[in-house]
Design a protein around this motif. Structure first.
Motif, PDB file in Angstrom:
ATOM      1  N   TRP A  21     -47.350  64.235 -71.309  1.00  0.00           N
ATOM      2  CA  TRP A  21     -48.142  64.645 -70.138  1.00  0.00           C
ATOM      3  C   TRP A  21     -48.488  66.132 -70.233  1.00  0.00           C
ATOM      4  CZ3 TRP A  21     -47.352  68.323 -66.363  1.00  0.00           C
ATOM      5  CH2 TRP A  21     -48.240  68.295 -65.287  1.00  0.00           C
TER       6      TRP A  21
ATOM      7  N   ASP B 281     -51.274  66.670 -72.814  1.00  0.00           N
ATOM      8  CA  ASP B 281     -52.569  66.210 -72.290  1.00  0.00           C
ATOM      9  C   ASP B 281     -53.096  67.169 -71.232  1.00  0.00           C
ATOM     10  OD1 ASP B 281     -52.362  64.017 -73.945  1.00  0.00           O
ATOM     11  OD2 ASP B 281     -51.641  62.662 -72.367  1.00  0.00           O
ATOM     12  N   THR B 282     -52.198  67.638 -70.367  1.00  0.00           N
ATOM     13  CA  THR B 282     -52.606  68.550 -69.293  1.00  0.00           C
ATOM     14  C   THR B 282     -53.066  69.897 -69.860  1.00  0.00           C
ATOM     15  OG1 THR B 282     -51.050  67.495 -67.765  1.00  0.00           O
ATOM     16  CG2 THR B 282     -51.849  69.687 -67.165  1.00  0.00           C
TER      17      THR B 282
ATOM     18  N   GLU C 143     -56.466  71.654 -69.191  1.00  0.00           N
ATOM     19  CA  GLU C 143     -56.473  72.822 -68.310  1.00  0.00           C
ATOM     20  C   GLU C 143     -56.278  74.148 -69.031  1.00  0.00           C
ATOM     21  OE1 GLU C 143     -53.804  72.229 -65.013  1.00  0.00           O
ATOM     22  OE2 GLU C 143     -54.386  70.110 -64.793  1.00  0.00           O
TER      23      GLU C 143
ATOM     24  N   LEU D  68     -50.657  76.398 -68.063  1.00  0.00           N
ATOM     25  CA  LEU D  68     -49.939  75.871 -66.908  1.00  0.00           C
ATOM     26  C   LEU D  68     -48.669  76.690 -66.705  1.00  0.00           C
ATOM     27  CD1 LEU D  68     -50.062  73.446 -64.870  1.00  0.00           C
ATOM     28  CD2 LEU D  68     -48.557  72.225 -66.448  1.00  0.00           C
TER      29      LEU D  68
ATOM     30  N   ALA E 297     -45.504  73.291 -63.680  1.00  0.00           N
ATOM     31  CA  ALA E 297     -45.211  72.117 -64.510  1.00  0.00           C
ATOM     32  C   ALA E 297     -43.958  71.407 -63.995  1.00  0.00           C
ATOM     33  CB  ALA E 297     -45.024  72.542 -65.964  1.00  0.00           C
TER      34      ALA E 297
ATOM     35  N   ARG F 250     -44.819  69.584 -60.683  1.00  0.00           N
ATOM     36  CA  ARG F 250     -45.654  68.396 -60.881  1.00  0.00           C
ATOM     37  C   ARG F 250     -44.893  67.271 -61.579  1.00  0.00           C
ATOM     38  NH1 ARG F 250     -51.338  71.023 -62.914  1.00  0.00           N
ATOM     39  NH2 ARG F 250     -51.922  68.822 -63.208  1.00  0.00           N
ATOM     40  N   CYS F 251     -43.905  67.639 -62.404  1.00  0.00           N
ATOM     41  CA  CYS F 251     -43.084  66.625 -63.081  1.00  0.00           C
ATOM     42  C   CYS F 251     -41.860  66.241 -62.259  1.00  0.00           C
ATOM     43  CB  CYS F 251     -42.629  67.145 -64.445  1.00  0.00           C
ATOM     44  SG  CYS F 251     -43.951  67.282 -65.657  1.00  0.00           S
TER      45      CYS F 251
END
Length: 261
Positions: free
Chosen positions: A11, A14-15, A19, A22, A27, A30-31
């Motif tokens: 993830w 990919d992020t 973006e 981060l 991070a 969000r996780c």
């Protein structure tokens, strides 16, 4: 790495591709894990993700990877590397065990050696081993330290590599760097190189830093030593002369002897 860590890592990759950057705190939020968990995930990412100033970036991001392309580095400041390696070769004595780290700076060293010199070379770099093999030096014993392979620097890493270095008696450690600053120390691009360099510095009788003028007054992501950890520094150009003169005026620390070639 367990499945949850692997999923977070995917993830994150990919992020970051989407973006660019981060913050670690974001991070973690969000996780729905702690920042320490995110840092452990990054440590297991095989250098695909790095942390700079509390921000996560892909290792291929220009802010991290600027200037490091292996093929390009082979040709960068080639004449300066030849001169520095000529001087380094003069420092090698019969029956020495020398440590040679990864990168392209030290590759010319082996062509400068006396082919009749009995010598043991310890390295964790595949390109170094290949250079020795191609020259077919009859009296050189090669110790290639293995582990997890990192194609970006053609080198290996891992705990077993560190253990192996500590078991060896090393006369001279030849260490290259991508960044050297008096106030910020010595650094490189890749975090997996840090521990092998540090252990070689701890183990060796004599520590030699080799960095051409393009590496001076620069800071790279992975710090691995203060400048005074070295006994000798080989460098080049006007920037090298400036560094040598600067250190000559400062008696506050035990600086290395700087040779400008």
């Amino acid at each position: 790495m367990n499945s949850r860590s692997a999923a977070r890592l995917q993830w994150l990759q990919d992020t970051l591709r989407a973006e660019g950057m981060l913050p670690i705190a974001e991070a973690a939020q969000r996780c729905q894990v702690s920042e320490m968990t995110i840092r452990r995930d990054i440590a297991a990412s095989q250098d695909t993700i790095v942390s700079l100033g509390g921000r996560l970036l892909l290792a291929e991001h220009p802010q991290v990877a600027t200037g490091y392309d292996f093929a390009t580095q082979q040709d960068s400041f080639a004449q300066a590397k030849q001169r520095m390696c000529e001087e380094a070769a003069r420092m090698v004595e019969a029956d020495d065990t020398i440590f040679v780290d990864c990168g392209t700076t030290l590759i010319p060293l082996f062509a400068k050696l006396d082919p009749d010199l009995p010598l043991t070379v310890v390295t964790y770099a595949l390109n170094v081993a290949n250079a020795i093999e191609q020259l077919a030096l009859p009296h050189v014993r090669l110790v290639l330290l293995g582990g997890l392979y990192y194609p970006v620097s053609q080198s290996f890493g891992g705990e077993e590599l560190v253990t192996a270095i500590r078991r060896l008696g090393i006369n001279k450690a030849f260490i290259s760097a991508a960044g050297v600053r008096v106030d910020k120390g010595v650094s490189c691009f890749h975090f997996h190189e840090v521990v092998p360099k540090q252990v070689a510095l701890e183990t060796a009788v004599q520590r030699i830093l080799i960095a051409d003028e393009s590496k001076l007054d620069r800071v790279r992501p992975a710090f691995f030593a203060e400048l005074e950890a070295f006994d000798v520094m080989l460098t080049s150009g006007a920037a090298g002369e400036t560094l040598r003169d600067t250190l000559a005026t400062r008696a506050d620390r035990a600086w290395p002897t700087v040779k400008v070639l």
